[in-house]
Design a protein around this motif. Sequence first.
Motif, PDB file in Angstrom:
ATOM      1  N   SER A 237       3.386   6.588   7.541  1.00  0.00           N
ATOM      2  CA  SER A 237       3.238   5.039   7.422  1.00  0.00           C
ATOM      3  C   SER A 237       1.846   4.792   7.103  1.00  0.00           C
ATOM      4  O   SER A 237       0.969   5.519   7.808  1.00  0.00           O
ATOM      5  N   VAL A 238       1.468   3.695   6.534  1.00  0.00           N
ATOM      6  CA  VAL A 238       0.097   3.413   6.216  1.00  0.00           C
ATOM      7  C   VAL A 238      -0.243   2.017   6.347  1.00  0.00           C
ATOM      8  O   VAL A 238       0.838   1.075   6.722  1.00  0.00           O
ATOM      9  N   GLU A 239      -1.428   1.829   6.500  1.00  0.00           N
ATOM     10  CA  GLU A 239      -1.878   0.354   6.979  1.00  0.00           C
ATOM     11  C   GLU A 239      -2.191  -0.254   5.404  1.00  0.00           C
ATOM     12  O   GLU A 239      -2.325   0.417   4.496  1.00  0.00           O
ATOM     13  N   GLY A 240      -2.268  -1.469   5.326  1.00  0.00           N
ATOM     14  CA  GLY A 240      -2.492  -2.381   4.379  1.00  0.00           C
ATOM     15  C   GLY A 240      -3.739  -2.597   4.028  1.00  0.00           C
ATOM     16  O   GLY A 240      -4.223  -3.476   3.903  1.00  0.00           O
ATOM     17  N   ALA A 241      -4.330  -1.425   3.768  1.00  0.00           N
ATOM     18  CA  ALA A 241      -6.091  -1.352   3.389  1.00  0.00           C
ATOM     19  C   ALA A 241      -6.160  -0.231   2.472  1.00  0.00           C
ATOM     20  O   ALA A 241      -5.525   0.628   2.393  1.00  0.00           O
ATOM     21  N   GLY A 242      -7.275  -0.496   1.499  1.00  0.00           N
ATOM     22  CA  GLY A 242      -7.734   0.580   0.861  1.00  0.00           C
ATOM     23  C   GLY A 242      -7.070   0.787  -0.645  1.00  0.00           C
ATOM     24  O   GLY A 242      -7.988   1.283  -1.533  1.00  0.00           O
ATOM     25  N   VAL A 243      -5.947   0.337  -0.867  1.00  0.00           N
ATOM     26  CA  VAL A 243      -5.290   0.345  -2.241  1.00  0.00           C
ATOM     27  C   VAL A 243      -4.782  -0.946  -2.288  1.00  0.00           C
ATOM     28  O   VAL A 243      -4.045  -1.436  -1.499  1.00  0.00           O
ATOM     29  N   ARG A 244      -4.600  -1.192  -3.784  1.00  0.00           N
ATOM     30  CA  ARG A 244      -3.758  -2.557  -4.164  1.00  0.00           C
ATOM     31  C   ARG A 244      -2.627  -1.996  -4.986  1.00  0.00           C
ATOM     32  O   ARG A 244      -2.750  -1.327  -6.107  1.00  0.00           O
TER      33      ARG A 244
ATOM     34  N   ALA B 129       0.667  -1.437  -0.011  1.00  0.00           N
ATOM     35  CA  ALA B 129       0.111  -0.047   0.030  1.00  0.00           C
ATOM     36  C   ALA B 129       0.949   1.219   0.009  1.00  0.00           C
ATOM     37  O   ALA B 129       0.548   2.266  -1.011  1.00  0.00           O
ATOM     38  N   ALA B 130       1.745   1.183   0.628  1.00  0.00           N
ATOM     39  CA  ALA B 130       2.882   2.442   0.737  1.00  0.00           C
ATOM     40  C   ALA B 130       3.503   2.545  -0.490  1.00  0.00           C
ATOM     41  O   ALA B 130       3.614   3.690  -0.907  1.00  0.00           O
ATOM     42  N   PHE B 131       3.875   1.514  -1.286  1.00  0.00           N
ATOM     43  CA  PHE B 131       4.355   1.675  -2.612  1.00  0.00           C
ATOM     44  C   PHE B 131       3.447   2.272  -3.587  1.00  0.00           C
ATOM     45  O   PHE B 131       3.828   3.312  -4.388  1.00  0.00           O
ATOM     46  N   GLU B 132       2.268   1.707  -3.626  1.00  0.00           N
ATOM     47  CA  GLU B 132       1.245   2.445  -4.457  1.00  0.00           C
ATOM     48  C   GLU B 132       0.913   3.801  -4.210  1.00  0.00           C
ATOM     49  O   GLU B 132       0.770   4.421  -5.090  1.00  0.00           O
ATOM     50  N   HIS B 133       0.819   4.198  -3.045  1.00  0.00           N
ATOM     51  CA  HIS B 133       0.683   5.823  -2.530  1.00  0.00           C
ATOM     52  C   HIS B 133       1.806   6.323  -3.019  1.00  0.00           C
ATOM     53  O   HIS B 133       1.579   7.515  -3.499  1.00  0.00           O
ATOM     54  N   ALA B 134       2.990   5.737  -3.046  1.00  0.00           N
ATOM     55  CA  ALA B 134       4.324   6.593  -3.532  1.00  0.00           C
ATOM     56  C   ALA B 134       3.992   6.771  -5.083  1.00  0.00           C
ATOM     57  O   ALA B 134       4.533   7.867  -5.501  1.00  0.00           O
ATOM     58  N   LEU B 135       3.711   5.652  -5.691  1.00  0.00           N
ATOM     59  CA  LEU B 135       3.720   5.832  -7.225  1.00  0.00           C
ATOM     60  C   LEU B 135       2.570   6.884  -7.371  1.00  0.00           C
ATOM     61  O   LEU B 135       2.834   7.905  -8.391  1.00  0.00           O
TER      62      LEU B 135
END
Length: 332
Positions: free
Chosen positions: A218-225, A49-55
């Motif tokens: 920091s993000v939780e593993g929810a909401g994005v894939r 999820a953190a990686f997808e937010h970063a992109l």
Amino acid sequence: MTSQLSGSTGSPLVVVCLRHTDLRPEVDPLTGVVTRDPRGAGICPAEQAAFEHALRIADAWGGLVLAVAAGPVTADETLRGAIALGARVLRVPWPVPVPAPGAHAGDPHRGDDPRHAGEPLGSAQHYLDDLGRDERALARSLLAAIRTVGEPALVLCGDRSPDRGTGALPALLAHELGAAQALGLVDLRADGDLLLAERRLDGGRRERLRVRPPAVCSVEGAGVRLRRASLPATLAAQRAEIPVVETVAAHAGASEAAVTVRSARPFRPRTRVVPPPEGAAARQRLMELTGVLVAHEPPTIVGPVDAAGAADALLAFLERNGYLGDRPSDGS
């Protein structure tokens, strides 16, 4: 994008910290020892999820994504997946080997640390020594490696890793960077030069934050894939060379730990002194110990009833046993 976000690379630098770890580790319930299986290793859902937010944020800012991993050479597999998604990568060797005469060598997970010579990887002593290693030294090492590329506008992490994560690394990174921090987020997006963050609260509530870069989130593993890379990019990444950055901060903190572990043993609570049972005969004492002479409320069978009747029965039980005060009347 304003110069507030631009670093030495000329574009905003968005960093994501990844950890190549077993996604389903086995944890000993008695000693807390974590047994990792490299065949099931990868990126945990929070870091995906953190990686997808970063992109997404890098696309909005027109910036560069840098994926950083601290670990042995096996972490290159995770970083090659990041290359396939268009990110630059760096790996910091960690734990840093501590050379010493007669040290046990050849274990990529523990380095050549003489404190673990001859010990199995899953031993309790090895696990606690590794957990007690100063995590601030790791944060300094990661930040020193990141600054070889540029000054980060945003650093993203998962809230914690599944094997032994303490959730302390993002806060330590924010401290070393001197940046704002927003931890445990469920949503993060760019709003011009700022970041809009959303955090889960108790009772189903949400907290919305406006974060000004530079920041560590920091993000939780929810909401994005995490998006999937194309096949040509995945094949090309398998041949890519992974840059390795060894920092002075890593060697300075390699043999130091915030906690000194003297011994590792299961927890045993202290003996609690209780008064002996009263009674001259053994039968009387046994009856007092087992509580057969204590009056207990018999079980109550409720039903079949509808939802409203079940709720009334539950409230009556709680009130009868002192968990609730006086119930308000219908007119209140």
